[in-house]
Scaffold this active site. Sequence first.
Site, mmCIF file in Angstrom:
data_model
loop_
_atom_site.group_PDB
_atom_site.id
_atom_site.type_symbol
_atom_site.label_atom_id
_atom_site.label_comp_id
_atom_site.label_asym_id
_atom_site.label_seq_id
_atom_site.Cartn_x
_atom_site.Cartn_y
_atom_site.Cartn_z
ATOM 1 N N SER A 1 -4.179 3.808 -18.436
ATOM 2 C CA SER A 1 -5.544 4.405 -17.999
ATOM 3 C C SER A 1 -5.595 5.790 -18.546
ATOM 4 C CB SER A 1 -5.530 4.369 -16.507
ATOM 5 O OG SER A 1 -4.705 4.976 -15.824
ATOM 6 N N GLY B 1 2.839 5.604 4.503
ATOM 7 C CA GLY B 1 2.254 6.039 5.910
ATOM 8 C C GLY B 1 0.773 5.605 6.050
ATOM 9 N N THR B 2 0.322 4.331 5.464
ATOM 10 C CA THR B 2 -0.960 3.764 5.538
ATOM 11 C C THR B 2 -0.813 2.630 6.907
ATOM 12 O OG1 THR B 2 -0.260 2.255 3.788
ATOM 13 C CG2 THR B 2 -1.838 4.093 3.541
ATOM 14 N N GLY B 3 0.447 2.606 7.489
ATOM 15 C CA GLY B 3 0.314 1.818 8.619
ATOM 16 C C GLY B 3 1.063 0.304 8.384
ATOM 17 N N LYS C 1 -7.944 6.383 -7.020
ATOM 18 C CA LYS C 1 -8.433 7.528 -7.953
ATOM 19 C C LYS C 1 -9.729 8.501 -7.570
ATOM 20 C CE LYS C 1 -6.298 5.339 -11.948
ATOM 21 N NZ LYS C 1 -6.560 4.457 -13.019
ATOM 22 N N THR D 1 4.305 -0.503 8.385
ATOM 23 C CA THR D 1 5.065 -1.133 9.243
ATOM 24 C C THR D 1 4.605 -1.067 10.847
ATOM 25 O OG1 THR D 1 6.298 0.606 7.895
ATOM 26 C CG2 THR D 1 7.445 -0.157 9.959
ATOM 27 N N GLY E 1 0.897 -1.123 -0.189
ATOM 28 C CA GLY E 1 0.082 -0.019 0.034
ATOM 29 C C GLY E 1 1.001 1.325 0.003
ATOM 30 N N PRO E 2 0.218 2.360 -0.262
ATOM 31 C CA PRO E 2 0.949 3.599 -0.226
ATOM 32 C C PRO E 2 1.532 4.118 1.209
ATOM 33 C CG PRO E 2 -1.407 3.983 -0.990
ATOM 34 C CD PRO E 2 -1.119 2.477 -0.367
HETATM 35 P P1 ADP Z 1 3.811 2.652 6.257
HETATM 36 O O1 ADP Z 1 4.870 1.610 7.002
HETATM 37 O O2 ADP Z 1 2.875 2.199 5.702
HETATM 38 O O3 ADP Z 1 4.575 3.800 5.303
HETATM 39 P P2 ADP Z 1 3.770 3.352 8.908
HETATM 40 O O4 ADP Z 1 3.429 2.246 9.558
HETATM 41 O O5 ADP Z 1 5.038 4.062 8.951
HETATM 42 O O6 ADP Z 1 3.288 3.424 7.483
HETATM 43 O O7 ADP Z 1 2.587 4.675 9.311
HETATM 44 C C1 ADP Z 1 2.839 5.914 9.723
HETATM 45 C C2 ADP Z 1 1.942 5.978 10.991
HETATM 46 O O8 ADP Z 1 0.704 6.368 10.985
HETATM 47 C C3 ADP Z 1 2.484 5.360 11.988
HETATM 48 O O9 ADP Z 1 2.533 6.174 13.204
HETATM 49 C C4 ADP Z 1 1.108 4.616 12.303
HETATM 50 O O10 ADP Z 1 0.816 3.890 13.578
HETATM 51 C C5 ADP Z 1 0.327 5.497 11.945
HETATM 52 N N1 ADP Z 1 -1.144 4.659 11.217
HETATM 53 C C6 ADP Z 1 -1.343 4.268 9.957
HETATM 54 N N2 ADP Z 1 -2.228 3.665 9.964
HETATM 55 C C7 ADP Z 1 -2.884 3.668 11.132
HETATM 56 C C8 ADP Z 1 -4.108 2.952 11.478
HETATM 57 N N3 ADP Z 1 -5.154 2.553 10.800
HETATM 58 N N4 ADP Z 1 -4.655 3.321 12.862
HETATM 59 C C9 ADP Z 1 -3.736 3.944 13.780
HETATM 60 N N5 ADP Z 1 -2.571 4.480 13.197
HETATM 61 C C10 ADP Z 1 -2.219 4.408 12.054
#
Ligand code: ADP
Length: 788
Positions: free
Chosen positions: A688, A367-369, A731, A371, A364-365
């Site tokens: 697309s 910052g979507t959690g 999109k 990691t 996924g993109p």
């Molecule tokens: P990625 O690895 O996808 O780039 P990260 O895991 O670094 O993203 O996430 C960035 C921050 O956003 C982290 O602090 C994470 O805890 C928080 N975060 C992302 N998704 C969620 C979620 N669904 N619920 C709570 N916190 C989230």
Amino acid sequence: MGIKEGENRMNEVTCERPLVALRGLVVMPDVSVNFDISRKISVSAIEEAMRHDQTLFLAAQKDAEIEDPGPEDVYTIGTMVRIKQILKLPQKNQIRVTVEGRARVRILDIYQTSPHLKAEGMILPAAVPAFSAAEAEAMQRTLASIVEDFEKIGTKFNPELHKILELPSVNVVNLTNQLCANLPVKWQDRQRLLEAVEFRDRYICLCRIMRRELEVLKINQEIQQKVRVRLDKNQREYILREQMKEIREELGDDVQTEAEEYLEKLQDFKASDEVKEKLEKEIRRFQTMAGNTSESSVYRNYIETILEMPWEVMGEDNQDLNEAERILREDHYGLEKVKERILDYLAVRLMNASGKGPILCLVGPPGTGKTSIGRSIARALNKKYVRISLGGLHDEAEIRGHRKTYIGAMPGRIAASILQAGVRNPVILLDEIDKIGSDYRGDAAFSAMLEVLDGEQNSHFRDNYLEVPLDLSEVLFVCTANSLHTIPRPLLDRMEVIEINTYTQNEKLHIAREYLVDKQMQEAGLKKRQLQISDEALMEIIMSYTREAGVRSLERRIGEICRKTARLILEGERKSVRVSPKMLPKFLGPKKFDYNKINERNEIGVVRGLAWTSVGGDTLSVEVNTMPGKGKFELTGQMGNVMKESAMAGISYLRSVSDQFGIEEGYFESHDIHIHIPEGAVPKDGPSAGVTMTTAMLSAVTNIPVRADVAMTGEITLRGRVLPIGGLREKTIAARIAGIDTVIVPEKNKSDIEELSEEITGGMHFIYASTMQDILPVALEHMPSAAR
Ligand code: ADP
């Protein structure tokens, strides 16, 4: 020469003389001896003798310990001696007496005990038996050979004896007496010789004593030799050790003790035999090295690394799936499908611990959690967690390590992370696995990753540094990636892909309110009542200060607010802060994004497309210019091949239907067409944008403006059909954020749109197109009239 009976014969006479009891000494006839006396009783006897004819009796004390001997305490056979000299020694009462033995004497009666002993003794004649010359020679040879034997083992005789032995004809009686006097034997033996008054008895006694003495001496010497050999060896080792110690001290360290410590650790070290054997070998090698050399430190590091590796250490896993579920929910908002799939996956792993299941891959993109979900999986299972960032890695050695002989060699990242985890069953998060460099070295890195992730091979993963196989089969690997395109097929085949999507604004609001604000406040050390950020303010941050698929910048902005608040409180300006949208510029500066501005006026040749990128959805505007020319066709703005081809398809389509749109004949031959997609720094590819480019070209060619509030996406065929595409969720969100309310999508994607939540689609107008004919009436201000 024979000795005649009766020669030298002394008459048996008795006489009275003072007697000195000797301690540990027997004086033989015909020899001179000196001894020291100090006992009063002895001194007195000597003095008396000196006053008379200087002769006296000497008899050995049976027990040398007795201080004041009486008549029973001395042997009955003694010697009649003549004092040759007395010498007063400097020590008090000590007198050195030199005497000459005259004859054997049998002590008949000790009739006086004070002030000294006085006895009546019978002088025993030195009887000389008669024997044949042959017998004499036999006796002489026997004695000579015994003497020789003595000398062989190093006994030194007095030169007198040699003189006798060297004579052409030896007086065996003389020789016997000489030996009796000079033989280095115990005094008790000499007493026996003294008592052997008869010559033959004396001779036999002498031979016996000498033979026994010889044996004793030989054995003694052997023992001595053995003792010396052992002593020498011990001494040698001792000296060498001492020297080594000094050298080591000089060098400032002590390899030996270190090696011994390592060997001791090896005793209770838990690992496979292969590892232990290898380790022992390396310790032994280390033992031979000098202190602070680079070589010894290579081995030291190696040995310590091996000792530290958790070869057999297993962490205790949480087996409770409900608890795991609770933790997953606690850590992340939403992501229901993701959590469900993770729980399914964990359930299978728990049921079948030895099963070589696929590897989880979260896609996924940013910052979507992804990691943080990885970390949360570890927490849910109560496992140790280690993250390996693979972004930009393109060297196999980073994964596998360098051989230890390399300067500064270390274990590879995989082995290092096991070391860091301290158990052999941690969760290892392989972050950004799609970012492993794609050059030829990257391929080697990928194949190393393949070995790491392959359940068949990873139980004996080879790290170049460790040199012994490392068992990764108990590790739970979780990968993350932004997109799957760059992951080689064989690697992808081992993965269970779980997609994590772009968050909607509403989801972001929830995440911010329920997770990010608390997290950032804690980091800034703020208490709950000290900071409140209203929902409106959060929404404003999401809308005007960030533009992203995930929540990373959102979290950063919230962090900024928290830090500024902490400062305000510390400086005493405020007790607590409530953040409303109006206050945001004060905390975060002016708005960074203004969505309304995107809605521009209708333009000719400019169409808004929708794109999916690895960092989320985006809108992109396609611009087309036409000018008189020679039918040249130009494409700029970092377009990939697929995109160029779909532009070609679009132009072919337009040419084939130009009469329908009133395009004059020969137009394409007499005009150049230039398609450009701004933001040239970002590479774009994929089919697309086909419909978008085609619409823009038609607008440019026909001079009909395109509606600015319309966005579109779809692949085009030569015949103008519109084919389905992917990434609709991203999109659509992008279009929404851009303030667009009409979105044209391929008819075949209708079901995808219908799956989207109301939050994403609410208030938006979707046009489903199966051909260009469905698109143009919506996108263009008006349709071109057919050729006149
Ligand atoms: P990625 O690895 O996808 O780039 P990260 O895991 O670094 O993203 O996430 C960035 C921050 O956003 C982290 O602090 C994470 O805890 C928080 N975060 C992302 N998704 C969620 C979620 N669904 N619920 C709570 N916190 C989230």
